[in-house]
Design a protein around this motif. Structure first.
Motif, short mmCIF file in Angstrom:
data_model
loop_
_atom_site.label_atom_id
_atom_site.label_comp_id
_atom_site.label_asym_id
_atom_site.label_seq_id
_atom_site.Cartn_x
_atom_site.Cartn_y
_atom_site.Cartn_z
N ASP A 56 -2.88 1.06 11.50
CA ASP A 56 -2.96 2.17 13.05
C ASP A 56 -2.37 2.02 14.32
O ASP A 56 -2.53 1.76 15.51
N CYS A 62 4.37 -3.54 6.87
CA CYS A 62 3.60 -2.30 6.22
C CYS A 62 1.79 -2.53 6.51
O CYS A 62 1.25 -1.49 6.24
N ASP A 80 8.86 -0.70 10.26
CA ASP A 80 7.09 -1.16 11.03
C ASP A 80 6.85 -2.16 9.91
O ASP A 80 7.04 -1.80 8.60
N SER A 102 1.47 -0.13 9.61
CA SER A 102 1.45 1.47 9.50
C SER A 102 0.65 1.62 8.20
O SER A 102 0.67 3.67 8.38
N ARG A 103 0.54 1.32 7.26
CA ARG A 103 -0.58 1.02 6.71
C ARG A 103 -2.09 0.69 6.09
O ARG A 103 -2.05 -0.26 5.57
N TYR A 110 2.05 2.16 15.07
CA TYR A 110 3.28 2.81 14.80
C TYR A 110 3.55 3.63 15.65
O TYR A 110 5.08 3.73 16.27
N ARG A 144 7.40 4.59 9.64
CA ARG A 144 5.64 4.68 9.85
C ARG A 144 5.28 4.68 8.46
O ARG A 144 4.94 3.78 7.13
N GLN A 145 4.49 5.75 7.63
CA GLN A 145 3.58 4.91 6.37
C GLN A 145 4.36 5.08 5.24
O GLN A 145 4.00 4.28 4.21
N TYR A 162 -0.19 5.71 -0.78
CA TYR A 162 -0.37 7.21 0.11
C TYR A 162 0.81 8.25 -0.89
O TYR A 162 1.14 9.23 0.02
N ARG A 188 1.01 -1.25 0.05
CA ARG A 188 0.23 0.39 -0.17
C ARG A 188 0.65 1.55 0.39
O ARG A 188 0.84 2.41 0.01
N ARG A 189 1.97 1.46 -0.24
CA ARG A 189 3.17 2.29 -0.73
C ARG A 189 2.60 3.55 -1.53
O ARG A 189 2.62 4.23 -0.99
#
Length: 471
Positions: free
Chosen positions: A367, A360, A358, A363-364, A369, A390-391, A126, A122-123
């Motif tokens: 919730d 994945c 993190d 952080s994505r 982190y 984080r994200q 973002y 999911r990077r």
């Protein structure tokens, strides 16, 4: 750095072995599916149906301007340089089929290959200026592939094991008891305490109390000693991540929570998240039924990123409606530290430089982190951040079914991003509190250490809590 060690370019030859039709049919029957007679028409119809109602697919097909933001963020493209192994490249495979209005075997093979190379991390979602979540598209496309009978053998076997035995490794109730007994004895030797825990033998419908390795006796349901919480560990914690398991047992004893392990639910993974929604819900029912069967007041989830995402978003709302409070184990550790219920000695974890990375799906999607950072800052003397945190963290390289043996060359390639991040920062030990991350690192860190001539080690966060706990 060391790029020459890795193959760049076309990755079309690397694909997961397909599950045999007999296994697919068995899984389909379990969740009310059936392989369609005309897989080509079915696949195209499902794509068109989803295009009409799924915002991500519609925008990816109609609006994506190929700005390159997702490519610059995508670990699968950055480490392979194969355009098709990127969010835009994968979306183009779907766009091509929709615009042409037909599907061939070659199309299906290519879509299967590249959608199972995606990490669903999911990077990309973002950084996309349009907010396109390509991982959501990956999950949908894999689901349709599964419906027509095309699915990773590794993922299918893992789902089948979980749904039939309660865990991904087919650990029997008797074996689970023996393992817990063994590590309770190890805790006694290392920490000087005998931990108390309960095991619900679902095959015998009995709740048994243990002190250390010794069974004290069966606990009747109306007893005030009946445990108030159910702990969901990873099956890998019982074999591979055993320091993590010792962290659970010792911490929960330190804060005086009476907890049980349900032998019919010794798994935090949920491969349905990556394979098909119906299996994600089926596995979710296993957790719900176990918690309700025990009349638990609390459900405590162990270290697993994708498992926590599915649990938090699918299972937790259902349990909360039943009056069962849901916690990740890290939530409880933070609470205990803030309330002064435990004492921690960072000296116990030595002078190593630790790096927190993190997972994945914490952080994505999960919730989670800040809590791990709060904990690590109190259990080690020195730790550093990965610049991508984080994200925007880097995936371990093994989630979404990439742990299959045949996918190791690609898994190793993906992993160099987080590995180089660690060694460039001078870290000696990587902390990734996720069962899938730890499984990935276990399979490739020896290879990476050899390539880079380093000796990086890894582990979970509860491992460090275990060693730092003063009892």
């Amino acid at each position: 750095m060391h790029v020459a060690e890795f193959k760049l370019g076309d990755t079309s030859a690397i694909k997961p072995l397909k599950a045999p039709e007999s296994l697919v049919k068995k899984l389909h029957e379990r969740v009310g599916l059936k392989i369609p007679e005309d897989k080509y028409k079915y696949f195209l119809d499902r794509l068109r149906e989803e295009y009409r109602k799924n915002r991500n697919i519609k925008i990816a097909v109609d609006t994506c301007v190929h700005c390159g933001a997702c490519i610059d963020a995508c670990p699968t493209y950055l480490t392979t340089k194969d355009p098709k192994n990127s969010p835009v490249g994968r979306a183009e495979l779907i766009r091509r089929v929709l615009k042409r209005g037909s599907v061939t075997d070659a199309d299906l093979d290519e879509i299967y290959t590249y959608y199972w190379q995606c990490l669903t991390c999911r990077r990309c979602g973002y950084v996309c200026p349009f907010g396109i979540d390509q991982a959501d598209i990956t999950r949908f496309v894999r689901g349709v592939l599964y419906e027509i009978g095309m699915v990773s053998r590794y993922a299918a076997m893992t789902i089948d094991a979980h749904e039939t035995s309660g865990n991904a490794m087919k650990i029997t109730p008797a074996a689970a008891v023996n393992i817990l007994n063994y590590f309770a004895e190890e805790i006694k030797a290392e920490k000087g305490v005998e931990v108390t825990y309960y095991v619900y033998r679902h095959d015998q419908k009995k709740m048994i109390k243990f002190v250390g390795k010794n069974a004290v006796g069966e606990i009747p349901r109306d007893s005030p000693e009946w445990p108030e919480a159910v702990l969901f560990p990873s099956s890998a914690d019982l074999f591979l991540n055993t320091e993590t398991l010792k962290g659970y047992l010792t911490f929960l004893n330190a804060v005086k929570i009476r907890f049980a392990v349900h032998t019919g639910c010794t798994e935090v993974a949920n491969f349905g998240l990556w394979t098909h929604e119906k299996h994600m819900e089926y596995i979710g029912n296993i957790y719900c039924n176990a918690a309700k069967e025990l009349g638990a007041k609390y459900a405590i989830f162990g270290e697993c990123g994708h498992g926590w995402r599915a649990f938090k978003n699918v299972v937790a709302p259902r349990l909360e409606k039943e009056g069962i409070k849901v916690y990740h184990i890290h939530h409880l550790v933070v609470k205990a530290i803030k309330e002064g219920k435990i004492k921690l000695d960072p000296e116990a974890n030595g002078d190593k430089v630790y790096m927190y990375q993190d997972p994945c799906q914490y952080s994505r999607g999960g919730d989670l982190y800040e809590e791990p950072r709060f904990i690590i800052s109190r259990v080690v003397k020195r730790w550093v951040e990965c610049p991508q945190n984080r994200q925007l963290n880097w995936c371990c390289g093994g989630q979404a079914g990439m742990l299959a043996d045949e996918m190791k060359p690609l898994r190793l390639q993906y992993a160099r991003l987080w590995y180089e991040c660690a060694i460039n920062a001078g870290a000696e030990h990587v902390v990734r509190p996720c069962s899938m991350c730890k499984g990935t690192l276990n399979s490739i860190i020896g290879d990476l250490n050899k390539i880079y001539r380093r000796n990086l080690t890894y582990g979970g966060l509860m491992d460090l809590v275990y060693r730092a706990l003063v009892l």
